[in-house]
Scaffold this motif. Structure first.
Motif, mmCIF file in Angstrom:
data_model
loop_
_atom_site.group_PDB
_atom_site.id
_atom_site.type_symbol
_atom_site.label_atom_id
_atom_site.label_comp_id
_atom_site.label_asym_id
_atom_site.label_seq_id
_atom_site.Cartn_x
_atom_site.Cartn_y
_atom_site.Cartn_z
ATOM 1 N N PHE A 21 2.348 13.536 4.219
ATOM 2 C CA PHE A 21 1.622 13.334 2.966
ATOM 3 C C PHE A 21 1.779 11.886 2.490
ATOM 4 C CE2 PHE A 21 1.532 13.091 -1.660
ATOM 5 C CZ PHE A 21 0.303 13.655 -1.934
ATOM 6 N N VAL A 22 3.040 11.378 2.518
ATOM 7 C CA VAL A 22 3.284 9.992 2.111
ATOM 8 C C VAL A 22 2.554 9.032 3.041
ATOM 9 C CG1 VAL A 22 5.056 8.210 1.894
ATOM 10 C CG2 VAL A 22 5.510 10.508 1.040
ATOM 11 N N PHE A 23 2.597 9.338 4.345
ATOM 12 C CA PHE A 23 1.902 8.505 5.320
ATOM 13 C C PHE A 23 0.412 8.431 5.006
ATOM 14 C CE2 PHE A 23 -0.941 8.794 8.954
ATOM 15 C CZ PHE A 23 -0.749 7.552 9.539
ATOM 16 N N ASN A 24 -0.183 9.587 4.711
ATOM 17 C CA ASN A 24 -1.620 9.617 4.445
ATOM 18 C C ASN A 24 -1.984 8.879 3.166
ATOM 19 O OD1 ASN A 24 -3.289 11.200 6.452
ATOM 20 N ND2 ASN A 24 -1.586 12.595 6.165
ATOM 21 N N PHE A 25 -1.091 8.919 2.196
ATOM 22 C CA PHE A 25 -1.332 8.158 0.979
ATOM 23 C C PHE A 25 -1.318 6.661 1.289
ATOM 24 C CE2 PHE A 25 0.205 6.034 -2.934
ATOM 25 C CZ PHE A 25 -0.866 6.340 -3.754
ATOM 26 N N ILE A 26 -0.330 6.236 2.101
ATOM 27 C CA ILE A 26 -0.276 4.827 2.529
ATOM 28 C C ILE A 26 -1.501 4.487 3.373
ATOM 29 C CG2 ILE A 26 1.026 3.167 3.924
ATOM 30 C CD1 ILE A 26 3.580 4.706 3.154
ATOM 31 N N PHE A 27 -1.901 5.460 4.213
ATOM 32 C CA PHE A 27 -3.081 5.275 5.060
ATOM 33 C C PHE A 27 -4.330 5.064 4.196
ATOM 34 C CE2 PHE A 27 -6.173 6.983 8.277
ATOM 35 C CZ PHE A 27 -5.944 6.014 9.226
ATOM 36 N N TRP A 28 -4.426 5.845 3.125
ATOM 37 C CA TRP A 28 -5.552 5.700 2.189
ATOM 38 C C TRP A 28 -5.533 4.318 1.535
ATOM 39 C CZ3 TRP A 28 -6.072 4.854 -3.075
ATOM 40 C CH2 TRP A 28 -7.341 5.109 -3.617
ATOM 41 N N LEU A 29 -4.329 3.859 1.140
ATOM 42 C CA LEU A 29 -4.199 2.522 0.553
ATOM 43 C C LEU A 29 -4.587 1.444 1.568
ATOM 44 C CD1 LEU A 29 -0.822 2.799 -1.423
ATOM 45 C CD2 LEU A 29 -3.139 2.794 -2.361
ATOM 46 N N MET A 30 -4.225 1.643 2.837
ATOM 47 C CA MET A 30 -4.589 0.679 3.873
ATOM 48 C C MET A 30 -6.104 0.645 4.066
ATOM 49 S SD MET A 30 -1.762 0.791 6.905
ATOM 50 C CE MET A 30 -2.595 -0.557 7.705
ATOM 51 N N GLY A 31 -6.730 1.831 3.980
ATOM 52 C CA GLY A 31 -8.191 1.877 4.062
ATOM 53 C C GLY A 31 -8.827 1.080 2.938
ATOM 54 N N SER A 32 -8.242 1.203 1.743
ATOM 55 C CA SER A 32 -8.744 0.433 0.597
ATOM 56 C C SER A 32 -8.580 -1.064 0.849
ATOM 57 C CB SER A 32 -7.977 0.823 -0.679
ATOM 58 O OG SER A 32 -8.054 2.202 -0.907
ATOM 59 N N PHE A 33 -7.433 -1.439 1.437
ATOM 60 C CA PHE A 33 -7.168 -2.848 1.733
ATOM 61 C C PHE A 33 -8.152 -3.385 2.772
ATOM 62 C CE2 PHE A 33 -4.927 -5.896 4.546
ATOM 63 C CZ PHE A 33 -4.781 -6.942 3.644
ATOM 64 N N VAL A 34 -8.381 -2.594 3.836
ATOM 65 C CA VAL A 34 -9.327 -3.011 4.885
ATOM 66 C C VAL A 34 -10.730 -3.163 4.311
ATOM 67 C CG1 VAL A 34 -10.450 -2.298 7.036
ATOM 68 C CG2 VAL A 34 -7.991 -2.005 6.762
ATOM 69 N N LEU A 35 -11.116 -2.208 3.470
ATOM 70 C CA LEU A 35 -12.436 -2.292 2.826
ATOM 71 C C LEU A 35 -12.531 -3.551 1.974
ATOM 72 C CD1 LEU A 35 -15.172 -0.951 2.221
ATOM 73 C CD2 LEU A 35 -14.047 0.299 0.354
ATOM 74 N N ALA A 36 -11.459 -3.855 1.240
ATOM 75 C CA ALA A 36 -11.452 -5.055 0.396
ATOM 76 C C ALA A 36 -11.545 -6.328 1.240
ATOM 77 C CB ALA A 36 -10.187 -5.073 -0.466
ATOM 78 N N VAL A 37 -10.804 -6.374 2.365
ATOM 79 C CA VAL A 37 -10.860 -7.539 3.257
ATOM 80 C C VAL A 37 -12.262 -7.697 3.838
ATOM 81 C CG1 VAL A 37 -10.040 -8.492 5.456
ATOM 82 C CG2 VAL A 37 -8.409 -7.530 3.844
ATOM 83 N N GLY A 38 -12.867 -6.569 4.257
ATOM 84 C CA GLY A 38 -14.214 -6.606 4.805
ATOM 85 C C GLY A 38 -15.233 -7.116 3.798
ATOM 86 N N LEU A 39 -15.130 -6.620 2.567
ATOM 87 C CA LEU A 39 -16.056 -7.063 1.519
ATOM 88 C C LEU A 39 -15.829 -8.539 1.183
ATOM 89 C CD1 LEU A 39 -15.962 -3.945 -0.832
ATOM 90 C CD2 LEU A 39 -17.859 -4.671 0.623
ATOM 91 N N TRP A 40 -14.554 -8.967 1.208
ATOM 92 C CA TRP A 40 -14.254 -10.382 0.944
ATOM 93 C C TRP A 40 -14.868 -11.281 2.020
ATOM 94 C CZ3 TRP A 40 -10.628 -13.359 3.984
ATOM 95 C CH2 TRP A 40 -10.503 -14.688 3.529
ATOM 96 N N LEU A 41 -14.706 -10.875 3.299
ATOM 97 C CA LEU A 41 -15.272 -11.664 4.382
ATOM 98 C C LEU A 41 -16.807 -11.686 4.321
ATOM 99 C CD1 LEU A 41 -13.003 -10.510 7.363
ATOM 100 C CD2 LEU A 41 -13.058 -12.790 6.336
ATOM 101 N N ARG A 42 -17.380 -10.558 3.878
ATOM 102 C CA ARG A 42 -18.847 -10.488 3.820
ATOM 103 C C ARG A 42 -19.414 -11.328 2.686
ATOM 104 N NH1 ARG A 42 -23.096 -11.408 3.342
ATOM 105 N NH2 ARG A 42 -25.020 -10.259 3.714
#
Length: 209
Positions: free
Chosen positions: A16-37
């Protein structure tokens, strides 16, 4: 319905903790992608008729992966809390698909890294040689990269030509994409292991009952 006990209960909460961190990482990746775009510097360099779009293809893959990782992380949390074999199995399958897609995208990016840079360099050279586009397009490169001219025709007083500056600029951007991808791949492997361990423990506990 059997509930996991002992060490498997610890795995359940770790997942459960891993998946929460995984969700946060997804948010980070999305933010990096939007920043690069939408990064003004990058957009100004690749905005114009005939500009190569290969770099943005990699960015769009990153944005899609980040969004999917957020969604998968949410379902993984639900599967861990509810101890659902179906959700955990779906979570594992999704992670496997994302992992495969990420490896494929990474190989594609690695093999085409030089081509992406060469396409941008060719676009600059063509614009620099074209007097109609020189002022509008090349000025963006000169301002953002603090450079002028090509390796064959440098501007007087300039120490850095734009061909070398383009290579340095886009190498840095591509390395960001690569590092983010490697980090997510490592986390996904851990997630697949945890989900399979918990899924097997749930099935065994129900067989005992």
């Amino acid at each position: 319905m059997g509930k996991v006990e002992g060490g498997m209960k610890c795995v359940k909460y770790l997942l459960f903790v891993f998946n929460f961190i995984f969700w946060l990482m997804g948010s980070f990746v999305l933010a990096v992608g939007l920043w690069l775009r939408f990064d003004p510097d990058t957009v100004s360099l690749l905005n114009g008729d005939g500009a190569p779009d290969t770099f943005f293809i990699g960015v769009y893959i990153l944005i899609g992966a980040g969004s999917l990782v957020m969604l998968v992380g949410f379902f993984g949390c639900c599967g861990a809390v509810r101890e659902s074999q179906c959700l955990l199995g779906s979570f594992f399958a999704c992670l496997l698909i994302i992992f495969g897609a990420e490896v494929a995208a990474g190989v594609f990016g690695f093999l085409n890294k030089d081509k992406i840079i060469q396409d941008v360099q060719s676009f600059y050279k063509n614009s620099y040689d074209d007097t109609n586009n020189a002022t509008m397009i090349t000025n963006s490169y000169h301002k953002v990269l603090n450079c002028c001219g090509t390796t064959e025709a440098r501007c007087p007083g300039e120490t850095k030509d734009c061909v070398s500056a383009i290579e340095e600029f886009f190498n840095n951007k591509l390395y960001i994409i690569g590092y983010v991808g490697i980090g997510i791949a490592g986390v996904m492997i851990i997630g697949m292991i945890f989900s399979m361990v918990l899924c097997c423990a749930i099935r065994n506990s129900r067989e005992v009952l």
